[in-house]
Enzyme design. Structure first.
Site, PDB file in Angstrom:
ATOM      1  N   SER A   1       0.979  -1.028   0.018  1.00 55.64           N
ATOM      2  CA  SER A   1       0.007   0.069   0.026  1.00 55.64           C
ATOM      3  C   SER A   1       0.955   1.410   0.067  1.00 55.64           C
ATOM      4  O   SER A   1       2.015   1.141   0.541  1.00 55.64           O
ATOM      5  CB  SER A   1      -0.935   0.013   1.269  1.00 55.64           C
ATOM      6  OG  SER A   1      -0.220   0.081   2.509  1.00 55.64           O
ATOM      7  N   SER A   2       0.415   2.398  -0.561  1.00 55.78           N
ATOM      8  CA  SER A   2       1.220   3.484  -0.585  1.00 55.78           C
ATOM      9  C   SER A   2       2.369   3.387  -1.552  1.00 55.78           C
ATOM     10  O   SER A   2       2.266   2.924  -2.542  1.00 55.78           O
ATOM     11  CB  SER A   2       1.451   4.132   0.823  1.00 55.78           C
ATOM     12  OG  SER A   2       1.849   5.525   0.707  1.00 55.78           O
ATOM     13  N   SER A   3       3.678   3.860  -1.089  1.00 54.47           N
ATOM     14  CA  SER A   3       4.651   3.608  -1.748  1.00 54.47           C
ATOM     15  C   SER A   3       5.041   1.971  -1.891  1.00 54.47           C
ATOM     16  O   SER A   3       5.809   1.679  -2.810  1.00 54.47           O
ATOM     17  CB  SER A   3       6.029   4.382  -0.851  1.00 54.47           C
ATOM     18  OG  SER A   3       6.400   3.912   0.404  1.00 54.47           O
TER      19      SER A   3
ATOM     20  N   ALA B   1       2.857  -0.118  -2.748  1.00 51.70           N
ATOM     21  CA  ALA B   1       2.192  -0.364  -3.755  1.00 51.70           C
ATOM     22  C   ALA B   1       3.113   0.186  -5.119  1.00 51.70           C
ATOM     23  O   ALA B   1       2.960  -0.948  -5.971  1.00 51.70           O
ATOM     24  CB  ALA B   1       0.753   0.133  -4.033  1.00 51.70           C
TER      25      ALA B   1
END
Length: 72
Positions: free
Chosen positions: A55-57, A59
């Protein structure tokens, strides 16, 4: 099932440097690919059953790590 939970202390995963964008460039994506390769060998795991998510970076790291399909 084996799970690898890499942790990036203090900052986000490097998803934009030339190191991370280049295959075997030595960036964070290379480090994650090395973790997967090590785990596959150590535990005689099935390379056809490798799944990456984040998730986020993290991802974005999954996208960067996809260049390492050689670990499968």
């Amino acid at each position: 099932m084996l799970t690898i939970l890499p942790f990036k202390a203090g900052t986000c995963w490097d998803v934009s440097s030339q190191k991370s964008l280049k295959h075997n460039g030595g960036g964070d994506s290379n480090a994650i690919a090395n973790m997967v390769t090590y785990t596959l060998k150590k535990y005689n795991a099935d390379p056809k059953r490798v799944f990456v998510t984040g998730s986020s970076s993290g991802a974005m790291m999954t996208v960067s790590s996809s260049q390492y399909n050689s670990v499968r």
